[in-house]
Design a protein around this motif. Structure first.
Motif, PDB file in Angstrom:
ATOM      1  N   GLY A   1     -16.147 -48.496 145.702  1.00 39.07           N
ATOM      2  CA  GLY A   1     -15.017 -47.803 145.098  1.00 39.07           C
ATOM      3  C   GLY A   1     -13.863 -48.711 144.726  1.00 39.07           C
ATOM      4  N   ALA A   2     -14.030 -50.019 144.842  1.00 39.08           N
ATOM      5  CA  ALA A   2     -12.949 -50.959 144.501  1.00 39.08           C
ATOM      6  C   ALA A   2     -12.694 -50.990 142.995  1.00 39.08           C
ATOM      7  CB  ALA A   2     -13.278 -52.356 145.007  1.00 39.08           C
ATOM      8  N   LEU A   3     -13.714 -50.728 142.209  1.00 41.01           N
ATOM      9  CA  LEU A   3     -13.579 -50.701 140.754  1.00 41.01           C
ATOM     10  C   LEU A   3     -13.028 -49.342 140.339  1.00 41.01           C
ATOM     11  CD1 LEU A   3     -14.138 -52.090 138.025  1.00 41.01           C
ATOM     12  CD2 LEU A   3     -16.434 -51.106 138.113  1.00 41.01           C
ATOM     13  N   SER A   4     -11.957 -49.337 139.566  1.00 43.85           N
ATOM     14  CA  SER A   4     -11.338 -48.063 139.203  1.00 43.85           C
ATOM     15  C   SER A   4     -12.149 -47.323 138.140  1.00 43.85           C
ATOM     16  CB  SER A   4      -9.907 -48.286 138.705  1.00 43.85           C
ATOM     17  OG  SER A   4      -9.912 -48.837 137.411  1.00 43.85           O
ATOM     18  N   TYR A   5     -12.075 -46.006 138.219  1.00 42.97           N
ATOM     19  CA  TYR A   5     -12.716 -45.142 137.239  1.00 42.97           C
ATOM     20  C   TYR A   5     -12.165 -45.433 135.853  1.00 42.97           C
ATOM     21  CZ  TYR A   5     -14.229 -40.797 134.979  1.00 42.97           C
ATOM     22  OH  TYR A   5     -14.799 -39.882 134.132  1.00 42.97           O
ATOM     23  N   SER A   6     -10.847 -45.624 135.758  1.00 43.12           N
ATOM     24  CA  SER A   6     -10.234 -45.865 134.450  1.00 43.12           C
ATOM     25  C   SER A   6     -10.712 -47.180 133.828  1.00 43.12           C
ATOM     26  CB  SER A   6      -8.706 -45.834 134.532  1.00 43.12           C
ATOM     27  OG  SER A   6      -8.232 -46.872 135.342  1.00 43.12           O
ATOM     28  N   ALA A   7     -10.996 -48.193 134.650  1.00 45.79           N
ATOM     29  CA  ALA A   7     -11.519 -49.456 134.119  1.00 45.79           C
ATOM     30  C   ALA A   7     -12.894 -49.237 133.495  1.00 45.79           C
ATOM     31  CB  ALA A   7     -11.603 -50.511 135.220  1.00 45.79           C
ATOM     32  N   VAL A   8     -13.702 -48.393 134.122  1.00 42.96           N
ATOM     33  CA  VAL A   8     -15.039 -48.095 133.588  1.00 42.96           C
ATOM     34  C   VAL A   8     -14.920 -47.287 132.297  1.00 42.96           C
ATOM     35  CG1 VAL A   8     -17.233 -46.924 134.042  1.00 42.96           C
ATOM     36  CG2 VAL A   8     -16.127 -48.244 135.854  1.00 42.96           C
ATOM     37  N   VAL A   9     -14.042 -46.280 132.288  1.00 46.81           N
ATOM     38  CA  VAL A   9     -13.854 -45.466 131.079  1.00 46.81           C
ATOM     39  C   VAL A   9     -13.360 -46.344 129.930  1.00 46.81           C
ATOM     40  CG1 VAL A   9     -12.478 -43.607 130.038  1.00 46.81           C
ATOM     41  CG2 VAL A   9     -13.488 -43.300 132.305  1.00 46.81           C
ATOM     42  N   THR A  10     -12.397 -47.209 130.198  1.00 47.52           N
ATOM     43  CA  THR A  10     -11.880 -48.110 129.165  1.00 47.52           C
ATOM     44  C   THR A  10     -12.981 -49.015 128.629  1.00 47.52           C
ATOM     45  OG1 THR A  10      -9.659 -48.089 130.127  1.00 47.52           O
ATOM     46  CG2 THR A  10     -10.206 -49.952 128.690  1.00 47.52           C
ATOM     47  N   THR A  11     -13.786 -49.558 129.519  1.00 49.99           N
ATOM     48  CA  THR A  11     -14.879 -50.443 129.113  1.00 49.99           C
ATOM     49  C   THR A  11     -15.899 -49.685 128.276  1.00 49.99           C
ATOM     50  OG1 THR A  11     -14.555 -51.819 131.064  1.00 49.99           O
ATOM     51  CG2 THR A  11     -16.693 -51.990 129.955  1.00 49.99           C
ATOM     52  N   LEU A  12     -16.277 -48.490 128.722  1.00 51.58           N
ATOM     53  CA  LEU A  12     -17.238 -47.684 127.965  1.00 51.58           C
ATOM     54  C   LEU A  12     -16.689 -47.310 126.589  1.00 51.58           C
ATOM     55  CD1 LEU A  12     -18.557 -45.457 130.861  1.00 51.58           C
ATOM     56  CD2 LEU A  12     -19.944 -47.021 129.481  1.00 51.58           C
ATOM     57  N   THR A  13     -15.409 -46.985 126.518  1.00 46.99           N
ATOM     58  CA  THR A  13     -14.789 -46.645 125.233  1.00 46.99           C
ATOM     59  C   THR A  13     -14.806 -47.844 124.297  1.00 46.99           C
ATOM     60  OG1 THR A  13     -13.390 -44.986 126.304  1.00 46.99           O
ATOM     61  CG2 THR A  13     -12.673 -45.787 124.137  1.00 46.99           C
ATOM     62  N   ARG A  14     -14.494 -49.018 124.808  1.00 49.56           N
ATOM     63  CA  ARG A  14     -14.538 -50.238 123.986  1.00 49.56           C
ATOM     64  C   ARG A  14     -15.957 -50.518 123.502  1.00 49.56           C
ATOM     65  NH1 ARG A  14     -10.478 -53.904 127.682  1.00 49.56           N
ATOM     66  NH2 ARG A  14      -8.576 -52.977 126.878  1.00 49.56           N
ATOM     67  N   LEU A  15     -16.925 -50.345 124.389  1.00 46.67           N
ATOM     68  CA  LEU A  15     -18.322 -50.555 123.999  1.00 46.67           C
ATOM     69  C   LEU A  15     -18.745 -49.547 122.926  1.00 46.67           C
ATOM     70  CD1 LEU A  15     -19.858 -51.302 127.508  1.00 46.67           C
ATOM     71  CD2 LEU A  15     -19.764 -52.888 125.564  1.00 46.67           C
ATOM     72  N   PHE A  16     -18.292 -48.314 123.059  1.00 44.88           N
ATOM     73  CA  PHE A  16     -18.592 -47.295 122.053  1.00 44.88           C
ATOM     74  C   PHE A  16     -17.965 -47.678 120.714  1.00 44.88           C
ATOM     75  CE2 PHE A  16     -17.399 -43.383 119.787  1.00 44.88           C
ATOM     76  CZ  PHE A  16     -18.671 -42.871 119.554  1.00 44.88           C
ATOM     77  N   ASP A  17     -16.700 -48.110 120.746  1.00 46.64           N
ATOM     78  CA  ASP A  17     -16.012 -48.512 119.515  1.00 46.64           C
ATOM     79  C   ASP A  17     -16.695 -49.695 118.839  1.00 46.64           C
ATOM     80  OD1 ASP A  17     -14.156 -46.494 119.930  1.00 46.64           O
ATOM     81  OD2 ASP A  17     -12.612 -47.827 120.741  1.00 46.64           O
ATOM     82  N   LYS A  18     -17.336 -50.564 119.627  1.00 43.95           N
ATOM     83  CA  LYS A  18     -18.067 -51.724 119.094  1.00 43.95           C
ATOM     84  C   LYS A  18     -19.464 -51.348 118.605  1.00 43.95           C
ATOM     85  CE  LYS A  18     -15.954 -55.154 122.145  1.00 43.95           C
ATOM     86  NZ  LYS A  18     -16.232 -56.131 123.222  1.00 43.95           N
ATOM     87  N   GLY A  19     -19.886 -50.114 118.878  1.00 46.29           N
ATOM     88  CA  GLY A  19     -21.222 -49.694 118.487  1.00 46.29           C
ATOM     89  C   GLY A  19     -22.305 -50.169 119.433  1.00 46.29           C
ATOM     90  N   ALA A  20     -21.933 -50.532 120.651  1.00 43.24           N
ATOM     91  CA  ALA A  20     -22.896 -51.052 121.622  1.00 43.24           C
ATOM     92  C   ALA A  20     -23.493 -49.963 122.500  1.00 43.24           C
ATOM     93  CB  ALA A  20     -22.242 -52.113 122.509  1.00 43.24           C
ATOM     94  N   VAL A  21     -22.843 -48.789 122.544  1.00 35.97           N
ATOM     95  CA  VAL A  21     -23.360 -47.672 123.345  1.00 35.97           C
ATOM     96  C   VAL A  21     -23.227 -46.384 122.553  1.00 35.97           C
ATOM     97  CG1 VAL A  21     -22.776 -48.761 125.564  1.00 35.97           C
ATOM     98  CG2 VAL A  21     -21.153 -47.168 124.522  1.00 35.97           C
ATOM     99  N   THR A  22     -24.034 -45.409 122.931  1.00 32.46           N
ATOM    100  CA  THR A  22     -23.916 -44.064 122.369  1.00 32.46           C
ATOM    101  C   THR A  22     -23.042 -43.242 123.300  1.00 32.46           C
ATOM    102  OG1 THR A  22     -25.868 -43.261 123.550  1.00 32.46           O
ATOM    103  CG2 THR A  22     -26.210 -44.157 121.326  1.00 32.46           C
ATOM    104  N   ARG A  23     -22.501 -42.170 122.769  1.00 34.34           N
ATOM    105  CA  ARG A  23     -21.683 -41.283 123.591  1.00 34.34           C
ATOM    106  C   ARG A  23     -21.978 -39.851 123.179  1.00 34.34           C
ATOM    107  NH1 ARG A  23     -15.295 -42.067 123.310  1.00 34.34           N
ATOM    108  NH2 ARG A  23     -15.557 -41.107 121.284  1.00 34.34           N
ATOM    109  N   GLN A  24     -22.245 -39.002 124.177  1.00 39.87           N
ATOM    110  CA  GLN A  24     -22.474 -37.587 123.910  1.00 39.87           C
ATOM    111  C   GLN A  24     -21.704 -36.753 124.920  1.00 39.87           C
ATOM    112  OE1 GLN A  24     -26.730 -37.990 124.335  1.00 39.87           O
ATOM    113  NE2 GLN A  24     -26.716 -36.880 126.274  1.00 39.87           N
ATOM    114  N   ARG A  25     -21.160 -35.664 124.451  1.00 36.98           N
ATOM    115  CA  ARG A  25     -20.372 -34.770 125.286  1.00 36.98           C
ATOM    116  C   ARG A  25     -21.305 -34.077 126.282  1.00 36.98           C
ATOM    117  NH1 ARG A  25     -15.100 -34.364 126.582  1.00 36.98           N
ATOM    118  NH2 ARG A  25     -14.136 -34.174 124.568  1.00 36.98           N
ATOM    119  N   ASP A  26     -20.847 -33.988 127.535  1.00 34.87           N
ATOM    120  CA  ASP A  26     -21.568 -33.265 128.584  1.00 34.87           C
ATOM    121  C   ASP A  26     -20.516 -32.530 129.419  1.00 34.87           C
ATOM    122  OD1 ASP A  26     -23.333 -32.283 130.449  1.00 34.87           O
ATOM    123  OD2 ASP A  26     -23.781 -34.213 131.375  1.00 34.87           O
TER     124      ASP A  26
END
Length: 135
Positions: free
Chosen positions: A51-76
């Motif tokens: 739990g040392a890694l913050s949730y917001s750091a992961v969300v920010t990273t995933l959002t950046r990866l999505f913006d770069k086209g490196a990951v897909t994102r779907q609403r759940d």
């Protein structure tokens, strides 16, 4: 079977800063190994069960990866699920290409880059270049 990557050198879990792009590479590795798209919370749990890694750091990273086209994102529901499009090696190669394009003197940059390679990596690079030169 999904495995949690061991703390990498420079991992905040060891009290050191991550290298640039390291968290992105770790997140992509988790997504590549997953059998299905993951929520940010699932990614964080697989990256850092302590739990040392913050949730917001992961969300920010995933959002950046999505913006770069490196990951897909779907609403759940209220969250998103993310899946990998590219692997970590592709992200590093893309970052190297962006850095090279930003410098007008490609010859000097490439010469200096090659001079920093260890013998094994230099042999791999030579083999790859020779591979492309073959008809």
């Amino acid at each position: 079977m999904s495995t949690t990557p061991p703390p990498a050198e420079g991992d905040p879990a060891e009290g050191k800063r991550r290298r640039p792009g390291q968290l992105e590479a770790q997140v992509v590795t988790i997504l590549v190994e997953a059998a299905r798209p993951l929520t940010p919370g699932e990614v964080r749990d697989r990256l850092d069960a302590s739990g040392a890694l913050s949730y917001s750091a992961v969300v920010t990273t995933l959002t950046r990866l999505f913006d770069k086209g490196a990951v897909t994102r779907q609403r759940d529901g209220r969250a998103y699920r993310y899946g990998a499009i590219r692997d970590a090696a592709a992200l590093v190669a893309e970052r190297m290409s962006r850095l090279l394009v930003a410098e007008p003197d490609h010859t000097s940059v490439l010469r200096r880059f090659v001079s920093t390679l260890n013998e094994r990596d230099e042999q791999i690079l030579r083999a790859l270049l020779n591979e492309d030169a073959d008809p």
